[in-house]
Design a protein around this motif. Structure first.
Motif, PDB file in Angstrom:
ATOM      1  N   ASP A  26       0.830  -1.204   0.000  1.00  0.00           N
ATOM      2  CA  ASP A  26       0.000   0.000   0.000  1.00  0.00           C
ATOM      3  C   ASP A  26       0.867   1.257   0.000  1.00  0.00           C
ATOM      4  O   ASP A  26       0.541   2.247  -0.658  1.00  0.00           O
ATOM      5  N   ARG A 127      -7.500   1.094  -1.184  1.00  0.00           N
ATOM      6  CA  ARG A 127      -8.320  -0.016  -1.683  1.00  0.00           C
ATOM      7  C   ARG A 127      -7.967  -0.320  -3.130  1.00  0.00           C
ATOM      8  O   ARG A 127      -7.739   0.591  -3.923  1.00  0.00           O
ATOM      9  N   HIS A 128      -7.982  -1.614  -3.451  1.00  0.00           N
ATOM     10  CA  HIS A 128      -7.684  -2.082  -4.803  1.00  0.00           C
ATOM     11  C   HIS A 128      -8.913  -2.761  -5.373  1.00  0.00           C
ATOM     12  O   HIS A 128      -9.624  -3.464  -4.658  1.00  0.00           O
ATOM     13  N   GLY A 129      -9.147  -2.512  -6.649  1.00  0.00           N
ATOM     14  CA  GLY A 129     -10.227  -3.192  -7.346  1.00  0.00           C
ATOM     15  C   GLY A 129      -9.702  -3.767  -8.638  1.00  0.00           C
ATOM     16  O   GLY A 129      -8.494  -3.729  -8.908  1.00  0.00           O
ATOM     17  N   ASN A 130     -10.583  -4.278  -9.448  1.00  0.00           N
ATOM     18  CA  ASN A 130     -10.200  -4.817 -10.743  1.00  0.00           C
ATOM     19  C   ASN A 130      -9.901  -3.646 -11.678  1.00  0.00           C
ATOM     20  O   ASN A 130     -10.807  -3.002 -12.185  1.00  0.00           O
ATOM     21  N   SER A 132      -8.535  -0.838 -10.711  1.00  0.00           N
ATOM     22  CA  SER A 132      -8.768   0.429 -10.016  1.00  0.00           C
ATOM     23  C   SER A 132      -7.984   0.484  -8.712  1.00  0.00           C
ATOM     24  O   SER A 132      -7.564  -0.532  -8.163  1.00  0.00           O
ATOM     25  N   LEU A 133      -7.784   1.702  -8.243  1.00  0.00           N
ATOM     26  CA  LEU A 133      -7.065   1.967  -6.999  1.00  0.00           C
ATOM     27  C   LEU A 133      -7.650   3.224  -6.399  1.00  0.00           C
ATOM     28  O   LEU A 133      -7.972   4.169  -7.136  1.00  0.00           O
ATOM     29  N   GLN A 134      -7.837   3.253  -5.080  1.00  0.00           N
ATOM     30  CA  GLN A 134      -8.284   4.490  -4.447  1.00  0.00           C
ATOM     31  C   GLN A 134      -7.628   4.640  -3.091  1.00  0.00           C
ATOM     32  O   GLN A 134      -7.289   3.658  -2.435  1.00  0.00           O
ATOM     33  N   GLN A 151      -9.946   8.479  -6.603  1.00  0.00           N
ATOM     34  CA  GLN A 151     -10.189   7.229  -7.324  1.00  0.00           C
ATOM     35  C   GLN A 151      -9.443   7.254  -8.659  1.00  0.00           C
ATOM     36  O   GLN A 151      -9.478   8.257  -9.384  1.00  0.00           O
ATOM     37  N   SER A 153      -8.205   4.809 -12.244  1.00  0.00           N
ATOM     38  CA  SER A 153      -8.083   3.561 -12.986  1.00  0.00           C
ATOM     39  C   SER A 153      -6.610   3.170 -12.875  1.00  0.00           C
ATOM     40  O   SER A 153      -5.728   4.017 -12.783  1.00  0.00           O
TER      41      SER A 153
END
Length: 197
Positions: A26, A127-130, A132-134, A151, A153
């Protein structure tokens, strides 16, 4: 449980500065975000904003490190220019010009230059997504003044700002969603001159 601890930390006002307590992965992502935001030559996008009254507005978003401009076309023409510690909103529909300090406004966390998410800023969440990152950030010495979530991409290691979510000291929420993002745009400095009034 994690969210409950975060809320308690924010309400207690005892957040520590920086992001040293975060896992190494992180911390690396926070460094990437700092480098990305400080390295933007110019970013423009269309935006849709959701405000505290559940109303929707939209227009054109322009950003360079330390400065932000929103040109509203919906619901009526307005100009918002923020930077150098101040925010000015010129509502051309009513003729009102509003001046605010960024000192106690979540947008002020984005408009420091250069951006460093340590010292007087606390990273509260990553936080991590598919694709994405925020990250969420607050004032380290007074986190109750507001929270800002940035937020992005994150595709093949390439970041692009796609949204902002915030809550201010009065618990008013706002959200800005970006589309048709263009990076590396040359933006003349005069664009970020606050409206007179």
């Amino acid at each position: 449980m994690k969210r409950a601890l975060l809320v308690l930390m924010l309400l207690s006002g005892c957040a520590t500065s920086g992001y040293d307590r975060l896992p190494k992965a992180d911390q690396n992502d926070v460094h990437r975000i700092e480098a990305y935001l400080n390295g933007i030559q110019g970013l423009q996008a269309a935006f849709v904003q959701h405000g505290p009254d559940a109303g929707e507005s939209g227009g054109r978003f322009s950003y360079i490190p330390g400065h932000l401009r929103l040109d509203y076309v919906v619901p009526h023409p307005m100009e918002l220019v923020a930077g150098e510690g101040h925010l000015v909103l010129d509502d051309q529909g009513t003729g009102a010009v509003t001046h605010l300090s960024l000192r106690h406004n979540p947008l002020g966390l984005l408009l420091k230059h250069p951006i460093r998410f340590d010292g007087d800023i606390q990273v509260t969440d990553v936080r991590h997504g598919n694709g994405s990152l925020q990250i969420s950030v607050a004032q380290a010495d007074n986190p109750s003044q507001g929270l800002l979530t940035l937020q992005f991409s994150d595709v093949n290691g390439q970041l692009s700002l796609i949204g902002l979510q915030g809550v201010d000291a009065r618990q008013h929420h706002f959200g800005v969603l970006l589309s048709d993002v263009k990076q590396g745009v040359v933006i003349v400095p005069s664009v970020f001159t606050p409206p007179a009034g």
